[in-house]
Design a protein around this motif. Structure first.
Motif, PDB file in Angstrom:
ATOM      1  N   PRO A   1     -18.061   3.325  -5.631  1.00  0.00           N
ATOM      2  CA  PRO A   1     -17.515   2.382  -4.650  1.00  0.00           C
ATOM      3  C   PRO A   1     -16.295   1.619  -5.150  1.00  0.00           C
ATOM      4  CG  PRO A   1     -19.558   1.529  -5.597  1.00  0.00           C
ATOM      5  CD  PRO A   1     -19.399   2.936  -6.102  1.00  0.00           C
ATOM      6  N   ARG A   2     -16.254   1.309  -6.432  1.00  0.00           N
ATOM      7  CA  ARG A   2     -15.103   0.583  -6.969  1.00  0.00           C
ATOM      8  C   ARG A   2     -13.852   1.446  -6.966  1.00  0.00           C
ATOM      9  NH1 ARG A   2     -19.503  -1.592  -9.455  1.00  0.00           N
ATOM     10  NH2 ARG A   2     -19.552  -3.882  -9.605  1.00  0.00           N
ATOM     11  N   LEU A   3     -14.027   2.715  -7.293  1.00  0.00           N
ATOM     12  CA  LEU A   3     -12.883   3.621  -7.253  1.00  0.00           C
ATOM     13  C   LEU A   3     -12.412   3.825  -5.816  1.00  0.00           C
ATOM     14  CD1 LEU A   3     -10.909   5.520  -8.599  1.00  0.00           C
ATOM     15  CD2 LEU A   3     -12.656   7.332  -8.553  1.00  0.00           C
ATOM     16  N   ALA A   4     -13.353   3.904  -4.893  1.00  0.00           N
ATOM     17  CA  ALA A   4     -12.980   4.046  -3.481  1.00  0.00           C
ATOM     18  C   ALA A   4     -12.165   2.845  -3.019  1.00  0.00           C
ATOM     19  CB  ALA A   4     -14.236   4.197  -2.628  1.00  0.00           C
ATOM     20  N   LYS A   5     -12.589   1.665  -3.421  1.00  0.00           N
ATOM     21  CA  LYS A   5     -11.854   0.456  -3.048  1.00  0.00           C
ATOM     22  C   LYS A   5     -10.463   0.455  -3.663  1.00  0.00           C
ATOM     23  CE  LYS A   5     -12.401  -4.572  -2.865  1.00  0.00           C
ATOM     24  NZ  LYS A   5     -13.319  -5.711  -3.132  1.00  0.00           N
ATOM     25  N   GLU A   6     -10.348   0.887  -4.896  1.00  0.00           N
ATOM     26  CA  GLU A   6      -9.043   0.961  -5.549  1.00  0.00           C
ATOM     27  C   GLU A   6      -8.114   1.937  -4.828  1.00  0.00           C
ATOM     28  OE1 GLU A   6      -9.532   1.946  -9.631  1.00  0.00           O
ATOM     29  OE2 GLU A   6     -10.728   0.167 -10.110  1.00  0.00           O
ATOM     30  N   ILE A   7      -8.668   3.067  -4.381  1.00  0.00           N
ATOM     31  CA  ILE A   7      -7.854   4.064  -3.667  1.00  0.00           C
ATOM     32  C   ILE A   7      -7.284   3.460  -2.383  1.00  0.00           C
ATOM     33  CG2 ILE A   7      -7.973   6.237  -2.384  1.00  0.00           C
ATOM     34  CD1 ILE A   7     -10.011   7.202  -4.491  1.00  0.00           C
ATOM     35  N   LEU A   8      -8.123   2.744  -1.640  1.00  0.00           N
ATOM     36  CA  LEU A   8      -7.675   2.155  -0.378  1.00  0.00           C
ATOM     37  C   LEU A   8      -6.630   1.059  -0.614  1.00  0.00           C
ATOM     38  CD1 LEU A   8     -10.163   3.730   0.698  1.00  0.00           C
ATOM     39  CD2 LEU A   8     -10.567   1.808   2.247  1.00  0.00           C
ATOM     40  N   LEU A   9      -6.881   0.203  -1.601  1.00  0.00           N
ATOM     41  CA  LEU A   9      -5.921  -0.865  -1.875  1.00  0.00           C
ATOM     42  C   LEU A   9      -4.597  -0.319  -2.394  1.00  0.00           C
ATOM     43  CD1 LEU A   9      -8.145  -3.646  -3.494  1.00  0.00           C
ATOM     44  CD2 LEU A   9      -6.949  -3.745  -1.297  1.00  0.00           C
TER      45      LEU A   9
ATOM     46  N   MET B   1      -2.816   9.537   4.804  1.00  0.00           N
ATOM     47  CA  MET B   1      -2.343  10.575   3.895  1.00  0.00           C
ATOM     48  C   MET B   1      -2.523  10.143   2.443  1.00  0.00           C
ATOM     49  SD  MET B   1      -1.425  13.181   5.648  1.00  0.00           S
ATOM     50  CE  MET B   1      -0.464  14.123   4.471  1.00  0.00           C
ATOM     51  N   ASP B   2      -2.154   8.901   2.132  1.00  0.00           N
ATOM     52  CA  ASP B   2      -2.310   8.406   0.753  1.00  0.00           C
ATOM     53  C   ASP B   2      -3.779   8.313   0.362  1.00  0.00           C
ATOM     54  OD1 ASP B   2       0.403   8.222   0.630  1.00  0.00           O
ATOM     55  OD2 ASP B   2       0.464   6.140  -0.048  1.00  0.00           O
ATOM     56  N   ILE B   3      -4.614   7.869   1.287  1.00  0.00           N
ATOM     57  CA  ILE B   3      -6.047   7.749   0.995  1.00  0.00           C
ATOM     58  C   ILE B   3      -6.662   9.128   0.745  1.00  0.00           C
ATOM     59  CG2 ILE B   3      -8.287   7.144   2.005  1.00  0.00           C
ATOM     60  CD1 ILE B   3      -6.799   4.823   3.435  1.00  0.00           C
ATOM     61  N   LEU B   4      -6.319  10.101   1.569  1.00  0.00           N
ATOM     62  CA  LEU B   4      -6.851  11.461   1.377  1.00  0.00           C
ATOM     63  C   LEU B   4      -6.380  12.055   0.055  1.00  0.00           C
ATOM     64  CD1 LEU B   4      -6.519  12.922   4.999  1.00  0.00           C
ATOM     65  CD2 LEU B   4      -8.612  12.205   3.826  1.00  0.00           C
ATOM     66  N   ASP B   5      -5.120  11.782  -0.305  1.00  0.00           N
ATOM     67  CA  ASP B   5      -4.619  12.253  -1.609  1.00  0.00           C
ATOM     68  C   ASP B   5      -5.413  11.610  -2.748  1.00  0.00           C
ATOM     69  OD1 ASP B   5      -2.727  13.862  -0.444  1.00  0.00           O
ATOM     70  OD2 ASP B   5      -1.077  12.417  -0.671  1.00  0.00           O
ATOM     71  N   GLY B   6      -5.675  10.313  -2.625  1.00  0.00           N
ATOM     72  CA  GLY B   6      -6.426   9.628  -3.665  1.00  0.00           C
ATOM     73  C   GLY B   6      -7.855  10.129  -3.788  1.00  0.00           C
TER      74      GLY B   6
ATOM     75  N   THR C   1      -6.656  -6.263   2.230  1.00  0.00           N
ATOM     76  CA  THR C   1      -8.004  -6.504   1.716  1.00  0.00           C
ATOM     77  C   THR C   1      -8.909  -5.348   2.114  1.00  0.00           C
ATOM     78  OG1 THR C   1      -8.642  -7.748   3.695  1.00  0.00           O
ATOM     79  CG2 THR C   1      -7.771  -9.016   1.831  1.00  0.00           C
ATOM     80  N   VAL C   2      -9.938  -5.108   1.300  1.00  0.00           N
ATOM     81  CA  VAL C   2     -10.923  -4.068   1.576  1.00  0.00           C
ATOM     82  C   VAL C   2     -12.309  -4.696   1.519  1.00  0.00           C
ATOM     83  CG1 VAL C   2     -11.949  -1.892   0.813  1.00  0.00           C
ATOM     84  CG2 VAL C   2      -9.472  -2.221   0.661  1.00  0.00           C
ATOM     85  N   THR C   3     -13.095  -4.465   2.553  1.00  0.00           N
ATOM     86  CA  THR C   3     -14.472  -4.953   2.582  1.00  0.00           C
ATOM     87  C   THR C   3     -15.413  -3.764   2.750  1.00  0.00           C
ATOM     88  OG1 THR C   3     -14.295  -5.347   4.971  1.00  0.00           O
ATOM     89  CG2 THR C   3     -13.874  -7.209   3.506  1.00  0.00           C
TER      90      THR C   3
END
Length: 233
Positions: free
Chosen positions: A125-133, A200-205, A168-170
């Motif tokens: 979950p932390r990596l997912a949040k980092e990808i989105l931010l 596109m950036d999120i899918l790449d991440g 922000t990401v929640t």
């Protein structure tokens, strides 16, 4: 001619004039209201040419403000996103007295927008949040200075609480997936293109995480039906 009959004729004429005036006012009430609406628009800072507004359920860019009607280049409708659909709509100015006027581009030409990304249980979950931010900062960073300046100007005019201007990401956890919501500020004319770049950036991440973060999708589990229970029923 006696004074009494003359007075009666004058009274009758006054009544006729009053009735005629009332009828004219009734017939022209929408015209009068629309002209009054034009004055309110001109002096009340409701909107101006070039603004994106919603009037009477119609959303579009103002291309002309006349004495009786406002002309819009419509957006939305059968076209997804905030893109033009080609229709030109004329809305009576009297609408400013009857319904709310939504101005997307007045003193603060930015909008808060959100996208929701479902992530599979078991992902980091932390990596997912980092990808989105990271995606948000890469895509919307160029407007941060303008956003801050416009927001400070708005706060100096109106009594507003300070708001979070950075992305922000929640996270919400439910039975199906980890639901991440990315909230960010975007130029009112760039909502769709910004979402495209973000996705596109999120899918790449996610792809570059090599399985540490995976998208979730709706799954349906089919349970075998017991033959004996079927025969009993």
């Amino acid at each position: 001619v006696s004074f009494g009959s003359f007075g009666t004729k004058i009274s009758g004429l006054c009544v006729s004039v009053i009735m005629a005036g009332a009828c004219i006012a009734f017939v022209l009430q929408e015209v009068i209201a629309s002209f009054a609406g034009w004055l309110a628009i001109a002096f009340g800072n409701f909107y101006k040419s070039g603004d994106r507004v919603q009037l009477g359920g119609i959303t579009g860019d103002v291309i002309d403000v006349g004495a009786l009607r406002t002309t819009l280049m419509e957006t939305g409708g059968w076209v997804k996103g905030d893109l033009y659909n080609g229709r030109i709509v004329r809305v009576a100015n009297s609408f400013v007295f009857k319904e709310p006027v939504y101005n997307y581009s007045g003193e603060f030409p930015f909008l808060w927008d959100e996208i929701v990304v479902p992530i599979r249980h078991g992902s980091d979950p932390r990596l997912a949040k980092e990808i989105l931010l990271s995606a948000a900062h890469n895509v919307v960073a160029s407007t941060s200075g303008s956003v801050q300046q416009k927001w400070e100007q708005l706060r100096s005019t109106y009594r507003l609480e300070d708001a979070e201007l950075e992305p922000t990401v929640t996270l919400i956890v439910n039975d199906n997936w980890l639901e991440f919501t990315l909230r960010y500020i975007v130029d009112y004319k760039r909502r769709r293109t910004t979402k495209d770049k973000l996705y596109m950036d999120i899918l790449d991440g996610i792809r570059e995480s090599h399985g540490k973060v995976e998208l979730a999708s709706t799954t349906i589990e089919i349970t075998n039906f017991n033959q004996s229970q079927a025969s009993l029923s």
